[in-house]
Design an enzyme around this catalytic site. Structure first.
Site, short mmCIF file in Angstrom:
data_model
loop_
_atom_site.label_atom_id
_atom_site.label_comp_id
_atom_site.label_asym_id
_atom_site.label_seq_id
_atom_site.Cartn_x
_atom_site.Cartn_y
_atom_site.Cartn_z
CB SER A 149 -0.90 0.02 1.24
OG SER A 149 -1.59 -1.19 1.37
N1 SAH Z 1 -0.06 -4.81 4.10
C1 SAH Z 1 0.44 -5.35 2.89
C2 SAH Z 1 -0.49 -5.07 1.74
C3 SAH Z 1 -0.75 -6.30 0.95
S1 SAH Z 1 -2.07 -6.21 -0.20
C4 SAH Z 1 1.85 -4.89 2.65
O1 SAH Z 1 2.34 -4.08 3.46
O2 SAH Z 1 2.48 -5.34 1.71
C5 SAH Z 1 -3.32 -7.13 0.61
C6 SAH Z 1 -3.06 -8.57 0.88
O3 SAH Z 1 -4.27 -9.14 1.36
C7 SAH Z 1 -2.69 -9.43 -0.34
O4 SAH Z 1 -1.43 -10.00 -0.12
C8 SAH Z 1 -3.78 -10.50 -0.41
O5 SAH Z 1 -3.31 -11.79 -0.79
C9 SAH Z 1 -4.26 -10.50 1.03
N2 SAH Z 1 -5.59 -11.08 1.26
C10 SAH Z 1 -6.72 -10.96 0.51
N3 SAH Z 1 -7.72 -11.67 1.07
C11 SAH Z 1 -7.21 -12.23 2.21
C12 SAH Z 1 -7.74 -13.09 3.22
N4 SAH Z 1 -9.01 -13.53 3.19
N5 SAH Z 1 -6.92 -13.46 4.22
C13 SAH Z 1 -5.63 -13.06 4.28
N6 SAH Z 1 -5.07 -12.27 3.36
C14 SAH Z 1 -5.85 -11.85 2.34
#
Ligand code: SAH
Length: 267
Positions: free
Chosen positions: A114
């Site tokens: 993000s």
């Molecule tokens: N906070 C992260 C942002 C990652 S984007 C960072 O700093 O890099 C959001 C993430 O949510 C993705 O990796 C995606 O795979 C995950 N995601 C989506 N649905 C999910 C679920 N039900 N449980 C766990 N992770 C999930």
């Protein structure tokens, strides 16, 4: 007194009349952040991204923090945490030059890290002006582990769940060098939350679905706060804040955001 609970999972059509209470900060309304000078964080002398740029990154991060403050982030604890975590260690070598720009970046498997101002904004909302650290925090969507690292500075324990094995492992690798003993990385479906760590002082999600999953509401402590993106009836995502009080849940729908979709199951 028995807490009153509105119909949950929370749906946005039941929230649509709700005016934002906190200051909306639509991405478009925020000041643009200029690109950093090329090479300011690049590889030098064949060194990889984990070596040799530490001193440079302090100054570039300080500049990022200054921009965050100019963009409306006021919580000194959040700014301090954002200034501490080396974001460049969480992105691919080819993207290191962009690590401190206010932009989301690909982290593999179709997911993104993000934007710094979204990370800071959500954590500021999560802290809600608290003095001192939060207790246990649940993060849904570990991704590359960057936000988990930031959260480790503002919470006593961080439980972070990722549904994609490849990213869960990447986050583990990324975080190893930081030796953050209060970060617990979990592989699983975050829509179920993580009951063993409950109740949580705060829950933060970085993937948005059509509602707030019931387990998150159940696992939130009374007095706790949840911050998550959620799809509005118009099909756009907005940031939602839910406070769990002894009298029931209170919610606010804030600015538009663009997160990856919340998906069920693991992969
Ligand atoms: N906070 C992260 C942002 C990652 S984007 C960072 O700093 O890099 C959001 C993430 O949510 C993705 O990796 C995606 O795979 C995950 N995601 C989506 N649905 C999910 C679920 N039900 N449980 C766990 N992770 C999930």
């Amino acid at each position: 007194m028995t807490p009153q609970r509105p119909a949950f999972p929370l749906k946005l059509d039941s929230l649509s009349g709700n005016k934002p209470k906190a200051k909306p900060m639509a991405a478009a309304a925020r000041p643009a952040v200029k690109a950093l000078p090329a090479g300011s964080l690049g590889q030098r002398n064949g060194q990889d991204k984990s070596q040799g740029i530490g001193m440079d990154s302090v100054a570039v991060r300080a500049r990022m923090v200054q921009k965050l403050a100019q963009g409306g982030i006021q919580d000194a604890v959040v700014l301090q945490a954002m200034g501490t975590v080396e974001r460049h260690r969480f992105v691919e070598t080819a993207l290191v030059n962009q690590a401190y720009e206010d932009t989301s970046l690909p982290i593999g498997l179709g997911q993104t890290i993000s934007k710094p101002n979204v990370v800071a904004r959500m954590i500021e909302l999560l802290r809600n002006g608290a003095t001192g650290k939060l207790g246990r925090v649940l993060e849904v969507g570990t991704g590359c582990g960057y936000q988990a690292a930031v959260l480790s500075h503002i919470a006593s324990e961080v439980y972070s769940i990722e549904r994609l094995k490849g990213l869960h492992e990447k986050a583990r690798e990324n975080l190893r060098a930081f030796r953050l003993h209060n970060v617990h990385l979990l592989f699983g479906d975050g829509m179920e939350g993580f009951a063993k760590g409950a109740p949580y002082a705060a829950i933060i999600a970085e993937a948005g679905g059509n509602n707030i999953p019931q387990p998150w509401l159940d696992q939130l402590a009374v007095g706790g706060r949840l911050v998550a993106p959620m799809v509005t009836p118009a099909g756009h995502q907005a940031l939602v804040v839910v406070d769990k009080t002894a009298q029931g849940f209170q919610h606010q729908v804030l600015e538009a955001v663009h997160f990856v979709p919340l998906k069920s199951g693991i992969s």
